[in-house]
Design a protein around this motif. Structure first.
Motif, PDB file in Angstrom:
ATOM      1  N   ALA A 103      24.330 -10.019 -17.858  1.00  7.62           N
ATOM      2  CA  ALA A 103      24.335  -8.891 -18.788  1.00  7.62           C
ATOM      3  C   ALA A 103      24.903  -9.297 -20.142  1.00  7.62           C
ATOM      4  O   ALA A 103      24.354  -8.941 -21.195  1.00  7.62           O
ATOM      5  CB  ALA A 103      25.137  -7.738 -18.192  1.00  7.62           C
ATOM      6  N   GLN A 104      25.998 -10.038 -20.146  1.00  5.22           N
ATOM      7  CA  GLN A 104      26.657 -10.411 -21.402  1.00  5.22           C
ATOM      8  C   GLN A 104      25.857 -11.433 -22.201  1.00  5.22           C
ATOM      9  O   GLN A 104      26.003 -11.521 -23.422  1.00  5.22           O
ATOM     10  CB  GLN A 104      28.054 -10.935 -21.113  1.00  5.22           C
ATOM     11  N   SER A 105      25.012 -12.194 -21.510  1.00  7.49           N
ATOM     12  CA  SER A 105      24.163 -13.162 -22.206  1.00  7.49           C
ATOM     13  C   SER A 105      22.792 -12.583 -22.532  1.00  7.49           C
ATOM     14  O   SER A 105      21.915 -13.299 -23.044  1.00  7.49           O
ATOM     15  CB  SER A 105      24.003 -14.430 -21.355  1.00  7.49           C
ATOM     16  N   LEU A 106      22.602 -11.290 -22.231  1.00  8.44           N
ATOM     17  CA  LEU A 106      21.330 -10.589 -22.488  1.00  8.44           C
ATOM     18  C   LEU A 106      20.163 -11.312 -21.820  1.00  8.44           C
ATOM     19  O   LEU A 106      19.052 -11.366 -22.354  1.00  8.44           O
ATOM     20  CB  LEU A 106      21.082 -10.457 -23.992  1.00  8.44           C
ATOM     21  N   ASN A 107      20.424 -11.839 -20.625  1.00 10.78           N
ATOM     22  CA  ASN A 107      19.412 -12.593 -19.886  1.00 10.78           C
ATOM     23  C   ASN A 107      18.707 -11.646 -18.922  1.00 10.78           C
ATOM     24  O   ASN A 107      19.140 -11.447 -17.785  1.00 10.78           O
ATOM     25  CB  ASN A 107      20.073 -13.749 -19.127  1.00 10.78           C
ATOM     26  N   PRO A 134      30.855  -1.531 -10.503  1.00  5.51           N
ATOM     27  CA  PRO A 134      31.973  -2.221 -11.167  1.00  5.51           C
ATOM     28  C   PRO A 134      31.549  -2.968 -12.429  1.00  5.51           C
ATOM     29  O   PRO A 134      32.280  -2.970 -13.428  1.00  5.51           O
ATOM     30  CB  PRO A 134      32.480  -3.193 -10.084  1.00  5.51           C
ATOM     31  N   VAL A 135      30.373  -3.614 -12.399  1.00  5.16           N
ATOM     32  CA  VAL A 135      29.899  -4.323 -13.590  1.00  5.16           C
ATOM     33  C   VAL A 135      29.601  -3.331 -14.708  1.00  5.16           C
ATOM     34  O   VAL A 135      29.969  -3.548 -15.872  1.00  5.16           O
ATOM     35  CB  VAL A 135      28.646  -5.161 -13.253  1.00  5.16           C
ATOM     36  N   LEU A 136      28.960  -2.237 -14.367  1.00  2.00           N
ATOM     37  CA  LEU A 136      28.655  -1.213 -15.365  1.00  2.00           C
ATOM     38  C   LEU A 136      29.935  -0.654 -15.983  1.00  2.00           C
ATOM     39  O   LEU A 136      30.032  -0.488 -17.204  1.00  2.00           O
ATOM     40  CB  LEU A 136      27.845  -0.087 -14.721  1.00  2.00           C
ATOM     41  N   SER A 137      30.934  -0.388 -15.161  1.00  3.21           N
ATOM     42  CA  SER A 137      32.199   0.155 -15.660  1.00  3.21           C
ATOM     43  C   SER A 137      32.885  -0.836 -16.595  1.00  3.21           C
ATOM     44  O   SER A 137      33.449  -0.445 -17.627  1.00  3.21           O
ATOM     45  CB  SER A 137      33.127   0.493 -14.492  1.00  3.21           C
ATOM     46  N   GLN A 138      32.837  -2.128 -16.245  1.00  5.42           N
ATOM     47  CA  GLN A 138      33.463  -3.132 -17.108  1.00  5.42           C
ATOM     48  C   GLN A 138      32.741  -3.222 -18.448  1.00  5.42           C
ATOM     49  O   GLN A 138      33.384  -3.293 -19.508  1.00  5.42           O
ATOM     50  CB  GLN A 138      33.456  -4.496 -16.420  1.00  5.42           C
ATOM     51  N   ARG A 140      30.984  -0.889 -19.935  1.00  5.08           N
ATOM     52  CA  ARG A 140      31.229   0.327 -20.704  1.00  5.08           C
ATOM     53  C   ARG A 140      32.619   0.330 -21.332  1.00  5.08           C
ATOM     54  O   ARG A 140      32.843   0.970 -22.347  1.00  5.08           O
ATOM     55  CB  ARG A 140      31.075   1.553 -19.804  1.00  5.08           C
ATOM     56  N   GLY A 141      33.546  -0.419 -20.737  1.00  8.06           N
ATOM     57  CA  GLY A 141      34.898  -0.459 -21.266  1.00  8.06           C
ATOM     58  C   GLY A 141      35.122  -1.529 -22.303  1.00  8.06           C
ATOM     59  O   GLY A 141      36.198  -1.596 -22.910  1.00  8.06           O
ATOM     60  N   SER A 148      26.423  -3.052 -22.822  1.00 10.53           N
ATOM     61  CA  SER A 148      26.328  -1.900 -21.936  1.00 10.53           C
ATOM     62  C   SER A 148      24.966  -1.234 -22.052  1.00 10.53           C
ATOM     63  O   SER A 148      24.319  -0.937 -21.046  1.00 10.53           O
ATOM     64  CB  SER A 148      27.436  -0.897 -22.268  1.00 10.53           C
ATOM     65  N   LYS A 149      24.515  -1.009 -23.284  1.00 15.24           N
ATOM     66  CA  LYS A 149      23.233  -0.325 -23.480  1.00 15.24           C
ATOM     67  C   LYS A 149      22.066  -1.148 -22.949  1.00 15.24           C
ATOM     68  O   LYS A 149      21.161  -0.609 -22.293  1.00 15.24           O
ATOM     69  CB  LYS A 149      23.026  -0.002 -24.963  1.00 15.24           C
TER      70      LYS A 149
END
Length: 292
Positions: A103-107, A134-138, A140-141, A148-149
């Protein structure tokens, strides 16, 4: 019921509806882990017995405690009554870290691969509770909304596609899945997808429906139940009125800023998705089955 005979045997789709474990996962458990081995008809079709139902309930109990499927296999294969000492979080943490990195690497491709593996290995509701949520919550925070989007878009698209694939072969009365705010859509889709994986027909028309729209849809489709996921970000007055006046059995999950009416057709669901799905199956499966 589509039982093969009167001895308590079930084809795979009926068995999935009873247990809440989708056919893809049942086949994966059989092939990869040697658990839940079905009987076979003369033509090779799988069918399951009441003993298999008890076995699945045992497996789901340990999965709900956070045990990974590999450890549950040992419990099942070796007949242990309690798990060996194990860091329960280790395997789930590895799955979460892989999904978070994607998710963080937009892969998008890696996100898709993680979801495919998770959905095949675990009941969708269990995978959602211990990995996706849990990944979604992290995300979003975290500072900045891009990760997140983009992640929510990819996961929502995947859940909608999986749900539509499940629905091709499901008949009978529908469950109408509803949310009262766009930010609650991913959670709503996860719930709808988990129900469809359990062989319930689910109708979902996006996050923009008003209470009046929901009432019209429920009558047009003659749905058996309505599942409403509530976001605290929405204006609750009209939805509170809807809940108090709905003429269909109603399941409510999410963050409620008001109390539910005290009558048997409205049920507040537990916090986590896996217990929600189990409770729905317990409370609603009989009514759905009687109409199919």
């Amino acid at each position: 019921m589509n039982r093969l005979d009167d001895r308590g045997t079930y084809p795979i789709r009926e068995f999935a509806r009873i247990t809440g474990v989708n056919p893809v996962t049942l086949r994966a458990w059989e092939r990869r882990y040697g658990i839940i081995r079905p009987e076979r008809t003369e033509k090779g079709h799988r069918f399951y017995t009441d003993a298999h139902i008890a076995e699945v309930k045992h497996i789901l109990y340990w999965l709900d405690q956070g045990y990974p499927i590999r450890q549950v296999r040992l419990l099942t294969k070796e007949g242990q009554t309690t798990p060996q000492s194990l860091d329960l979080n280790q395997e789930w943490q590895a799955l979460r870290e892989q999904l978070l990195l994607a998710a963080q690497s937009l892969n998008a491709q890696l996100v898709e691969e993680c979801l495919n593996t998770g959905f095949a290995t675990y009941p969708l509701a269990v995978y959602y509770d211990y990995c996706l949520h849990p990944v979604l919550s992290q995300l979003r925070g975290e500072d900045g909304a891009l990760h997140s989007k983009s992640f929510e878009y990819l996961v929502s698209r995947k859940l909608a596609a999986v749900m539509m694939q499940h629905q091709r072969h499901i008949k009978g009365p529908a469950v109408l899945s509803v949310c009262n705010h766009p930010q609650a859509e991913l959670e709503t889709l996860a719930c709808a997808c988990a129900l469809s994986a359990a062989e319930f027909r689910v109708e979902y028309f996006g996050p923009q429906l008003t209470p009046a729209d929901v009432q019209r849809v429920s009558h047009t489709l003659d749905v058996s139940h309505i599942w409403l996921h509530v976001s605290p970000l929405a204006d609750s007055h009209d939805w509170q009125t809807f809940i108090h006046t709905s003429d269909r059995p109603l399941m409510v999950s999410g963050h409620l800023p008001f109390s539910l009416p005290e009558h048997s057709d409205t049920l507040q669901m537990p916090d986590r998705l896996a217990p929600q799905v189990r409770q729905f199956i317990t409370c609603a499966a009989g009514a759905v089955g009687d109409k199919s």
